[in-house]
Design a protein around this motif. Structure first.
Motif, PDB file in Angstrom:
ATOM      1  N   ASP A 246       0.797  -1.215   0.066  1.00  0.00           N
ATOM      2  CA  ASP A 246      -0.063   0.085   0.040  1.00  0.00           C
ATOM      3  C   ASP A 246       0.777   1.398   0.016  1.00  0.00           C
ATOM      4  N   SER A 387      -7.720   5.455  -1.118  1.00  0.00           N
ATOM      5  CA  SER A 387      -8.632   4.364  -0.405  1.00  0.00           C
ATOM      6  C   SER A 387      -9.662   3.905  -1.353  1.00  0.00           C
ATOM      7  N   ASN A 388      -9.650   4.880  -2.325  1.00  0.00           N
ATOM      8  CA  ASN A 388     -11.070   4.848  -3.371  1.00  0.00           C
ATOM      9  C   ASN A 388     -10.785   4.607  -4.889  1.00  0.00           C
TER      10      ASN A 388
END
Length: 546
Positions: A246, A387-388
């Motif tokens: 991430d 995160s989207n």
């Protein structure tokens, strides 16, 4: 720093991508300092007035992003004396009264930003009489004796005239991206993060994509951002060695001016990019032939060019940019590459800054579903968060449809000679019933269409005089009300300063003909007009600008 100690802040944000990015940076800063805030999207002056009325009782502090600077805000909103407004707005000119009110209006601008405003003494003092003012301007500086916290009421006619003259002289333009200003604020406070840096990159790229700033301004802003990117990458080198799934990496790129090409096929991207489509004149049979020659010159198999970029052979992708640039040079496309940034999320997600601008704009002005502007605003804001990514991919899919619609509309306008020379400007009116016309009732989509159409027209016309004219475009807005949206853009040129004089011209033309117009947009070169008044309004504009 004042804001750090406040409990409640109302945040009014204009619907453009730079403003959304500035909003994200500020939200992150508020989160750091646990400042409570309410976020209110405001699409125009009426919205801003309503939002202020609804929030003025419980809030003392208001932050306005990309709105509020270019009118006398206290005159417009009539706030109580303890209300304080922090304005971060790229729109210029800043109203002279806002510049010199430092009790209630706090302008967030860089010190080197030349506001082009006369000195305080030239406007508010009595040192040089205007011939026409006569005796009525004797005590202009009386206001300075009043307590500083109190709103000064300058009711002298001469002062009013001076301020009006100052307003009349100025042209609209955009300056430093609001997102970049907010990022630099975070940097000064030592609270800047990589996410904030990426948002400021998107903010600057938005100004370039929607043609708000001159190319040289874009280049200098990119250089500023590059220094910040190097600093962040250097700071995080140790963490990056353990490349996690991430992690986020921002890189400076000298990439292709081919819109969304990594999320499309190369062929589709070339066909729907303003730069290549206008260079080839793809709306003509000759242009289509040229495109085939270009593809042949690159030596890429058609099968590869027409399939999704992700599925292309790795061997082709490795030096694709160099191959395209080499062939582009032979076809007089000398600047097919542009300085920009890319972001890498984890191992497989790579986006260019312009990809995100197009995706967010498509979500912000989505007309496919009957959703409220606020719903669209929140979705566009969401797609900026790492995160989207699903929402971002959704935006990219919408952006492709929008770009295809723009390409088709440009082709049909050029082929049916819909662009008329009206003397001092070019004019094009999209008729009700044109495919995708609903899409162009939105200002960002119409701006992109306008920019693209003007470039295409300049490439295809033989009339030298027409090549240096600005363009006014009208598109249906509300059929039941019989209104159109009208937008004016400056002449097409790489060296243009992008100053736009249409805002003032639209006001004067409407005034002199009593045309029913609504000047509600924060960008003054966008207005709403009653369809029946179009004729007299245009006639007045021609007379005014001739």
């Amino acid at each position: 720093t004042t804001l750090t100690f406040l409990n409640l802040v109302a945040l009014f944000v204009s619907p453009d991508i730079d403003a959304l990015c500035a909003c994200k940076v500020l939200q992150a800063l508020f989160h750091c300092d646990q400042v409570q805030y309410t976020l209110v999207p405001v699409a125009g002056w009426q919205d801003l007035g309503t939002a202020f009325m609804e929030h003025k009782e419980q809030y003392q502090y208001f932050v306005l992003i990309n709105c509020g600077a270019n009118v006398d805000l206290l005159e417009t909103l009539q706030p109580e004396e303890d209300s304080v407004f922090f304005i971060c707005d790229t729109h210029r000119p800043v109203d002279v009264v806002n510049v010199y009110n430092d009790t209630q209006i706090k302008l967030l601008i860089k010190q080197d930003d030349d506001l082009g405003v006369p000195s305080y003494d030239d406007i508010f003092r009595d040192d040089e009489e205007d011939e026409e003012a006569g005796d009525d301007s004797g005590n202009e500086s009386d206001g300075s004796a009043e307590p500083s916290g109190k709103r000064r009421r300058y009711d002298e006619d001469a002062l009013e005239r001076r301020i009006e003259r100052q307003r009349a002289r100025r042209e609209w333009e955009a300056r430093r991206s609001a997102a970049l200003v907010m990022f630099e604020l975070a940097w000064v406070m030592s609270k800047d993060t990589k996410d904030m840096l990426w948002w400021s990159v998107i903010g600057v790229t938005d100004q370039w994509v929607h043609d708000k700033i001159p190319h040289m301004k874009y280049v200098t802003d990119i250089a500023t951002l590059q220094r910040h990117v190097s600093r962040h990458n250097h700071r995080n080198e140790d963490e990056e060695n353990s490349l996690s799934i991430d992690c986020m990496r921002i890189t400076f790129e000298y990439d292709l001016r081919l819109v969304l090409y990594q999320h499309w096929s190369l062929y589709e991207s070339i066909c729907n990019s303003c730069y290549t489509s206008c260079s080839f004149k793809l709306w003509s049979i000759n242009g289509q032939k040229k495109l085939q020659e270009f593809l042949a010159d690159m030596g890429l198999p058609l099968k590869q060019v027409r399939q999704k970029f992700n599925s292309m052979d790795m061997t082709i992708k490795e030096n694709l940019r160099e191959v395209i640039e080499e062939s582009a040079n032979k076809f007089s496309m000398k600047d097919i590459r542009v300085q920009t940034f890319a972001v890498h999320f984890g191992f497989k997600n790579r986006f260019l800054a312009s990809d995100v601008v197009h995706a967010a704009a498509a979500l912000l002005e989505n007309v496919e579903r009957d959703e409220t502007p606020t719903d669209n605003f929140i979705k566009a804001l969401d797609c900026l968060s790492r995160s989207n990514l699903e929402r971002l991919h959704l935006g990219i899919a919408l952006a492709k449809k929008k770009l295809k619609a723009i390409q088709q509309t440009v082709a049909s306008c050029i082929c049916t000679n819909l662009i008329l020379s009206q003397g001092p400007f070019l004019y094009c009116h999209l008729l009700e019933g044109t495919p995708d016309v609903k899409l162009f009732s939105k200002p960002l989509a119409l701006t992109l269409l306008c920019k693209y159409l003007l470039k295409a027209f300049v490439c295809s016309t033989r009339n030298k005089r027409c090549k240096i004219l600005p363009l006014i475009m009208a598109a249906p807005l509300d059929v039941e009300k019989g209104t159109v949206i009208v937008l004016g853009i400056p002449p097409e040129s790489e060296t243009s300063d992008k100053k736009n004089f249409f805002g003032r011209a639209f006001e004067k033309a409407a005034e002199s003909t009593s045309s029913r117009t609504l000047h509600d947009h924060f960008d003054t070169s966008v207005i709403e007009l009653k369809m029946e008044d179009r004729g007299k309004f245009l006639d007045a504009l021609i007379a005014l600008l001739s």
